[in-house]
Design a protein around this motif. Sequence first.
Motif, mmCIF file in Angstrom:
data_model
loop_
_atom_site.group_PDB
_atom_site.id
_atom_site.type_symbol
_atom_site.label_atom_id
_atom_site.label_comp_id
_atom_site.label_asym_id
_atom_site.label_seq_id
_atom_site.Cartn_x
_atom_site.Cartn_y
_atom_site.Cartn_z
ATOM 1 N N ARG A 53 -5.780 -68.782 -26.793
ATOM 2 C CA ARG A 53 -4.465 -69.002 -27.395
ATOM 3 C C ARG A 53 -3.376 -68.465 -26.461
ATOM 4 N NH1 ARG A 53 -4.387 -67.487 -33.802
ATOM 5 N NH2 ARG A 53 -5.807 -69.129 -34.478
ATOM 6 N N SER A 55 -0.676 -66.957 -27.295
ATOM 7 C CA SER A 55 -0.246 -65.616 -27.704
ATOM 8 C C SER A 55 -1.154 -64.540 -27.120
ATOM 9 C CB SER A 55 -0.205 -65.508 -29.228
ATOM 10 O OG SER A 55 -1.487 -65.781 -29.786
ATOM 11 N N ALA A 58 -0.271 -64.229 -23.434
ATOM 12 C CA ALA A 58 0.976 -63.473 -23.275
ATOM 13 C C ALA A 58 0.704 -61.974 -23.368
ATOM 14 C CB ALA A 58 1.995 -63.903 -24.324
ATOM 15 N N GLU A 59 -0.123 -61.594 -24.338
ATOM 16 C CA GLU A 59 -0.462 -60.171 -24.503
ATOM 17 C C GLU A 59 -1.243 -59.656 -23.298
ATOM 18 O OE1 GLU A 59 -3.238 -57.520 -27.442
ATOM 19 O OE2 GLU A 59 -2.061 -59.134 -28.354
ATOM 20 N N THR A 64 6.421 -61.985 -22.541
ATOM 21 C CA THR A 64 6.941 -62.423 -23.831
ATOM 22 C C THR A 64 6.363 -63.804 -24.131
ATOM 23 O OG1 THR A 64 8.868 -63.546 -22.897
ATOM 24 C CG2 THR A 64 9.126 -61.190 -23.442
ATOM 25 N N GLN A 65 6.393 -64.176 -25.391
ATOM 26 C CA GLN A 65 5.904 -65.497 -25.775
ATOM 27 C C GLN A 65 6.742 -66.585 -25.108
ATOM 28 O OE1 GLN A 65 3.033 -65.941 -27.645
ATOM 29 N NE2 GLN A 65 3.258 -68.039 -26.957
ATOM 30 N N GLN A 66 8.033 -66.349 -24.985
ATOM 31 C CA GLN A 66 8.927 -67.323 -24.350
ATOM 32 C C GLN A 66 8.572 -67.505 -22.869
ATOM 33 O OE1 GLN A 66 13.068 -66.234 -24.444
ATOM 34 N NE2 GLN A 66 13.746 -68.305 -23.955
ATOM 35 N N THR A 69 5.288 -69.418 -22.626
ATOM 36 C CA THR A 69 5.476 -70.852 -22.881
ATOM 37 C C THR A 69 6.007 -71.550 -21.635
ATOM 38 O OG1 THR A 69 5.818 -70.477 -25.238
ATOM 39 C CG2 THR A 69 6.669 -72.544 -24.330
ATOM 40 N N ALA A 92 -1.343 -73.036 -33.962
ATOM 41 C CA ALA A 92 -1.662 -72.450 -32.656
ATOM 42 C C ALA A 92 -2.241 -73.497 -31.713
ATOM 43 C CB ALA A 92 -2.664 -71.307 -32.842
#
Length: 147
Positions: A53, A55, A58-59, A64-66, A69, A92
């Motif tokens: 995923r 998310s 990103a982690e 950041t999620q932005q 993306t 998701a």
Amino acid sequence: MKNPPEVPMALLANRVFKVCEADFFEALGGAGYSDIRMRHTALFEALDDGGTRGSVLAERLGMTQQAMTQLLDDTEAAGYITRIPDATDRRARIVLLTEQGRAAVDLCYALLERIEREYASLLDDGDEYESLKRGLTRLLNMLTARP
């Protein structure tokens, strides 16, 4: 005259990394992958074999999620990844390597192996290089195991 201070291990490791990074990206460009940057290789390394995923990526990458993306949009437009709906949560998306992405990742590892063999040959018979690699691996394992 005062002797210059001994260079700390962290600086030595960083300097070796910079040389390796330059050698790697030069070889990657020479193989026709001049569009791949460090951010792409970090993404490739963070992906699980069965997909991941956005998310989670990103982690893992501290983004950041932005920002993630944007990286995924860029990498997908280049043809290295695809995003499919997550079967367990339709909101998701799962990020997967494409065939082109798998070929790029395989090439990245092959180039790193070649560079590593070249560097090992610079240090006598390679024993010194293997000892250095074992020591750094052991140190990294201990440091990352700390609470």
